[in-house]
Enzyme design. Structure first.
Site, mmCIF file in Angstrom:
data_model
loop_
_atom_site.group_PDB
_atom_site.id
_atom_site.type_symbol
_atom_site.label_atom_id
_atom_site.label_comp_id
_atom_site.label_asym_id
_atom_site.label_seq_id
_atom_site.Cartn_x
_atom_site.Cartn_y
_atom_site.Cartn_z
ATOM 1 N N GLY A 8 -1.113 4.279 -6.640
ATOM 2 C CA GLY A 8 -0.683 3.132 -5.845
ATOM 3 C C GLY A 8 -0.914 1.843 -6.597
ATOM 4 O O GLY A 8 -1.699 1.789 -7.549
ATOM 5 N N GLY A 41 -1.255 -2.457 -5.681
ATOM 6 C CA GLY A 41 -1.306 -3.539 -4.701
ATOM 7 C C GLY A 41 -1.575 -4.858 -5.374
ATOM 8 O O GLY A 41 -1.635 -4.945 -6.611
ATOM 9 N N GLY A 42 -1.743 -5.882 -4.572
ATOM 10 C CA GLY A 42 -2.012 -7.198 -5.137
ATOM 11 C C GLY A 42 -3.324 -7.252 -5.890
ATOM 12 O O GLY A 42 -3.480 -8.009 -6.842
ATOM 13 N N PHE A 43 -4.294 -6.434 -5.463
ATOM 14 C CA PHE A 43 -5.586 -6.396 -6.148
ATOM 15 C C PHE A 43 -5.440 -5.753 -7.519
ATOM 16 O O PHE A 43 -6.077 -6.148 -8.484
ATOM 17 C CB PHE A 43 -6.583 -5.611 -5.298
ATOM 18 C CG PHE A 43 -7.978 -5.564 -5.846
ATOM 19 C CD1 PHE A 43 -8.864 -6.594 -5.563
ATOM 20 C CD2 PHE A 43 -8.418 -4.505 -6.626
ATOM 21 C CE1 PHE A 43 -10.168 -6.561 -6.054
ATOM 22 C CE2 PHE A 43 -9.707 -4.461 -7.124
ATOM 23 C CZ PHE A 43 -10.585 -5.499 -6.832
ATOM 24 N N GLY A 44 -4.602 -4.748 -7.598
ATOM 25 C CA GLY A 44 -4.396 -4.043 -8.858
ATOM 26 C C GLY A 44 -3.977 -2.611 -8.605
ATOM 27 O O GLY A 44 -3.542 -2.248 -7.514
ATOM 28 N N LYS A 45 -4.112 -1.788 -9.592
ATOM 29 C CA LYS A 45 -3.690 -0.393 -9.501
ATOM 30 C C LYS A 45 -4.798 0.473 -8.904
ATOM 31 O O LYS A 45 -5.983 0.189 -9.055
ATOM 32 C CB LYS A 45 -3.307 0.141 -10.888
ATOM 33 C CG LYS A 45 -2.085 -0.537 -11.483
ATOM 34 C CD LYS A 45 -1.762 0.019 -12.860
ATOM 35 C CE LYS A 45 -0.511 -0.667 -13.429
ATOM 36 N NZ LYS A 45 -0.171 -0.171 -14.793
ATOM 37 N N VAL A 46 -4.369 1.560 -8.254
ATOM 38 C CA VAL A 46 -5.298 2.535 -7.694
ATOM 39 C C VAL A 46 -5.087 3.846 -8.449
ATOM 40 O O VAL A 46 -3.956 4.341 -8.555
ATOM 41 C CB VAL A 46 -5.072 2.747 -6.190
ATOM 42 C CG1 VAL A 46 -6.096 3.730 -5.631
ATOM 43 C CG2 VAL A 46 -5.157 1.421 -5.449
ATOM 44 N N LYS A 105 -9.929 1.727 -7.341
ATOM 45 C CA LYS A 105 -9.079 0.537 -7.255
ATOM 46 C C LYS A 105 -9.585 -0.484 -8.267
ATOM 47 O O LYS A 105 -10.719 -0.955 -8.185
ATOM 48 C CB LYS A 105 -9.098 -0.041 -5.834
ATOM 49 C CG LYS A 105 -8.154 -1.213 -5.644
ATOM 50 C CD LYS A 105 -7.813 -1.463 -4.178
ATOM 51 C CE LYS A 105 -8.979 -1.923 -3.354
ATOM 52 N NZ LYS A 105 -8.574 -2.347 -1.991
ATOM 53 N N ASP A 134 -5.979 -7.080 8.949
ATOM 54 C CA ASP A 134 -4.805 -6.593 8.220
ATOM 55 C C ASP A 134 -4.492 -5.163 8.627
ATOM 56 O O ASP A 134 -4.306 -4.280 7.787
ATOM 57 C CB ASP A 134 -5.030 -6.699 6.713
ATOM 58 C CG ASP A 134 -3.722 -6.701 5.925
ATOM 59 O OD1 ASP A 134 -2.658 -6.961 6.529
ATOM 60 O OD2 ASP A 134 -3.762 -6.448 4.718
#
Length: 890
Positions: free
Chosen positions: A556, A558-563, A577, A679
């Site tokens: 995955g 996301g805005g935080f980074g890759k998982v 993450k 969220d």
């Protein structure tokens, strides 16, 4: 030497994250109102809705004059201009009036307002930097001057740049002008596009001109020069900050007729020493010493206060400190408002006042100043903030005066104002703000919104109020919300210049920053409890677990980074993450996630195993959730074709919803204070290999009200398009009912197997929440449920499930059920389905939860640290909400 018992004044401990911010607040008790007196009625009251062809009322009921009324350029005396309507309406605007229409100037143009020549005036300029007639708002730079006295209010001003840095969609600039500004009974206001920039233009959306009493006249003590005063009367002032210290946000209608706005002070408090806040006791009546004193601040400001707290040793070793970003090179008027609500005699509470590390007053005694308790008073100080053009800081500090040997070692403050004074050239203009580094949560939302705009994926922030999808418009409006989001970035500090007085609200953080080789890096300030409960992984362990971050293991992004999928300890599967190392995202989310999840253990919350903070890496390690997100199983399998997995059966969907509801119910009621997720959406509900639902992603979570006296916490709006509570967005007042609204969207998403927002559909169908509510009210809900479920849901179960979802989406939070009630209804819906599947008669509904059982009473039972549970433990909810009919495990 502690303070009097807290019960005597209803003392409430306040968390630094708590800040009451937007829209209406309840009035103080009638005892307080007795001292308020009649409001000031301005002799001049002009509210001009620039570019509008008709008069209209704003959200507060005030009537704004259209400056094209009767085909006349009302008040515009010279210069060419044109009127225009904003291409899109940002959902955070408090009202379309006066922001949706504007007057555009490509050359110098002057407004002339007939006003009283011998009085002061408040001048407020309203700006909404949207697209007008295809003009790029980023290209707008202009000056604003007042002919009388040669006053420069704004120079090379960019509403777009300032709005972006302040995280606001709109701006208000407030000025207090002396009588000399209105020469001959006319206030002349000139807008001039910046000549240094090709294609630049000026614009304004709204102008307020209100006469005012001499609120800021007289003289003020010059800080650092004992016995010297600075004349304030006759100066032009710009409002930088106006705070209701220890109290709630007060809109213009709660002022004394002067239309001022008073903000909560907690975002400006420095450090962890936030003290306590308290209201006046019911038997206290605020008594103004004169009619003029009533104009200084509304009674609500004097009816609440912030003090240091009851521990004298703590107070002696700390300060009560507020820090403000201001423009260097100007003198500032700092007004402190006081009203003693607890003490009754001299020398009971005495403290020192410091402004910018200089003694402003030694041995301050509010009773001595006011001559009696519950009598408002204020003290004015002036301080010159040195430095070249750009940002500077202004500090206000209170500390107990041990030298005075008071009865209580404490300090107190009720209100605080900071106003910039014009320089010798009549100038008030500072530099434009610079967008500063903003939080990873903001960046994550921005990235998701950009993906949504290009792919139709539902992520980001707000859809609008229930029934408001039509107001948002088609795809252009949704895309514009993403564009606007870039302008609303949290900037608790680090901007280039203050320049304005809209508060820099955002989550406070204890993460400090340093710079290494030109790159910012965060150093951990996690609590000792978080550190003790969370395992620290070395970067070497993480690299080994992910085969040096092998792209094939990415599950995955996301805005935080890759998982990444990984393996630790010789075989334990984990999800890792990783914050994007090439950016500076993630500090706030990283810290919040660890702080929250290290204290929480529940079968229906995703478990945090540990973290890694090394070599500028920020990495979180979770239990591996083998079946991914709930959303994947709603959309990617609902068609049942193309080799995809079969659609989730209805009973399994119900059990997943019940599991998620249990997790949220635990957050709201199972800890000492409620935790609001902020969220809730189908991508944040994960499924393990046994299809057990777990709520995840606590980067935006917020601690809720800490006492019965608080109904909400106030904070910048964060969430996701389509899921965000419209009441929270309008008021910026967060409650656990905001999670309930989001969960209601999830319920309809589960039922209908379609995204919360789908811009490819017709206008009325863009928002799932609006469309589902409309269909239900028309009795056509069957038309929009997932085709894979038709004929497989019992009528009784569907009615209960849909009614529950509908109730969750009520416009007003007070009308929504608590999460415990939602859980109760979902479990009963499951019982109805099971009875139908077994061919039995529908069971009668069991008694509902006892009133108040799932609110604050539960919070008192368990502290966060003491609520840990293993995977095999019970669900951590009161049995009254679980296994209502069949006593078998699920």
């Amino acid at each position: 030497m502690g303070l009097p018992p807290a019960s005597s004044a209803g003392t409430v401990t306040v968390d630094i994250f708590s800040s009451a911010m937007i829209l209406l607040v309840l009035c103080m008790s009638h005892a307080l109102a007795a001292g308020a007196g009649a409001a000031y009625v301005p002799t001049d009251s002009i509210l001009l809705n620039s570019g509008s062809t008709e008069d209209a009322a704003d959200a507060d009921g005030r009537t704004w004059l259209g400056d094209q009324t009767k085909n006349k350029n009302s008040f515009l005396s010279s210069g060419e201009s044109r009127i225009s309507t904003a291409a899109q309406q940002d959902p955070s605007l408090p009202s379309p009036v006066p922001y949706m229409t504007a007057r555009i100037f490509t050359e110098a143009a002057t407004f002339e307002f007939p006003v009283s020549a011998k009085t002061q005036h408040f001048l407020r300029l309203h700006f909404y930097p949207a697209t007008y007639d295809g003009l790029d708002p980023a290209c707008s730079f202009f000056d604003v001057t007042v002919a009388g006295g040669g006053i420069t209010l704004l120079r090379n001003f960019s509403a777009y740049a300032n709005a972006e840095a302040l995280t606001q969609a709109y701006l208000i600039r407030e000025f207090y002008l002396p009588p000399a500004a209105a020469t001959g009974g006319t206030l002349r206001l000139t807008f001039t596009p910046s000549a240094a920039r090709n294609g630049s233009f000026a614009f304004v959306n709204g102008i307020e001109v209100l006469s005012a009493p001499d609120v800021y006249g007289g003289a003020a003590s010059l800080v650092g020069f004992s016995g010297e005063d600075v004349a304030v009367g006759g100066s032009s002032l710009q409002t930088m900050f106006r705070l209701n210290v220890g109290g709630q946000f007060l809109p213009p209608g709660n002022d004394t007729g002067l239309g001022r706005t008073w903000y909560d002070d907690s975002p400006y408090i420095f450090g962890a020493a936030v003290g306590i806040t308290y209201p006046a006791a019911d038997n206290v009546t605020i008594r103004f010493p004169s009619t003029a004193a009533k104009m200084a601040a509304p009674v609500d400001v004097y009816g609440s206060a912030r003090s240091m707290g009851p521990d004298p040793q703590v107070n002696l070793n700390t300060n009560l400190t507020w820090v403000f970003q201001v423009d260097a090179g100007f003198t500032y008027l700092v007004r402190l408002h006081f009203c003693e609500l607890q003490m009754s005699k001299l020398n009971q509470r005495v403290f020192d006042v410091y402004v910018n590390n200089q003694t402003a007053t030694a041995g301050a005694d509010v009773i001595g100043w006011a001559a009696a308790p519950a009598v408002p008073t204020f003290q004015d100080y002036t301080v010159y903030v040195a430095g070249g053009p750009g940002a500077a800081e202004l500090w206000v500090v209170l500390h107990p005066s041990a030298a005075s040997k008071p009865e209580y070692l404490d300090a107190v403050l009720n209100g605080l104002e900071v106003l910039k004074m014009n320089d010798s050239a009549g100038n008030l203009a500072g530099l434009n703000l610079r967008p500063s580094e903003y939080s990873d949560a903001e960046k994550q939302q921005e990235k998701e919104e950009e993906q949504f705009a290009s792919s139709g994926t539902s992520s980001g922030m707000l859809k609008g109020a229930a029934g408001g999808a039509a107001a948002l418009g088609l795809v252009c409006a949704i895309c514009f919300a993403a564009y606007s989001r870039k302008r609303r970035r949290a900037v608790m500090g680090g901007v280039g210049s203050s320049g304005g007085w809209l508060p820099l609200y955002g989550s406070s953080t204890t993460t400090s920053r340093s710079t290494i080789s030109g790159k910012s890096t965060a150093s951990s300030h996690l609590s000792s409890l978080a550190v003790s409960l969370s395992r620290h992984f070395s970067l070497a362990e993480i690299r080994q677990a992910t085969n040096n971050f092998n792209e094939k293991l990415v599950i995955g992004v996301g805005g935080f980074g890759k998982v990444y999928r990984g393996v630790v300890d010789g075989g334990t599967k984990v999800a890792i993450k990783r914050s994007n190392p090439s950016s500076e995202q993630g500090v706030n989310e990283f810290q919040t996630e660890i702080e929250m999840l290290s204290k929480l253990r529940h079968r229906h919350l995703v478990s945090l195993i540990g973290y890694c903070e090394e070599d500028e890496e920020m990495i979180l390690v979770y239990d591996y959730m083998a079946r991914g997100t709930l959303r994947e199983h709603l959309y990617q399998s609902s068609s049942g074709g193309g080799g995809e997995a079969a659609p989730l059966p209805w009973r399994q969907r119900l059990e997943i919803c019940i599991g998620a509801a249990r997790g949220l119910h635990y957050l709201h009621t199972g800890a000492k204070y409620p935790i609001i997720h902020r969220d809730v959406k189908t991508t944040n509900i994960l499924l393990d290999e046994r299809w057990v639902a777990k709520v995840s992603d606590f980067g935006l979570s917020k601690t809720g009200p800490s006492s019965l006296d608080q109904t909400h916490v106030s904070t910048v709006v964060k969430g996701s398009f389509g899921y965000l509570d419209p009441e929270y967005f309008r008021r910026q007042q967060l409650t656990d009912k905001s999670d309930v609204y989001s969960f209601g969207v999830v319920l309809f998403e589960v039922l209908c197997a379609r995204p919360a927002l789908n811009p490819s559909l017709s206008r009325e169908q863009v928002s799932l929440a609006d469309w589902a509510l409309l269909c239900k009210r028309k009795g056509k809900l069957d038309d929009i449920i997932d085709p894979a479920l038709r004929g497989k849901i019992s009528a009784e179960c569907l009615a209960k499930f849909a009614a529950t979802a509908e109730k969750c989406l009520s416009d007003h939070g007070l009308d929504r059920p608590a999460m415990g009630d939602v859980l109760w209804n979902l479990e009963f819906a499951l019982q109805l389905q099971e009875a139908a599947d077994a061919g039995a008669a529908p069971p009668l509904p069991p008694p509902g939860p006892a009133a108040g059982e799932h609110a604050y009473a539960h919070r008192q039972a368990d502290s966060i640290a003491g609520s840990e549970m293993s995977e095999d433990s019970t669900d951590g909810v009161n049995p009254v909400f679980s296994q209502l009919i069949n006593p078998k495990g699920r």
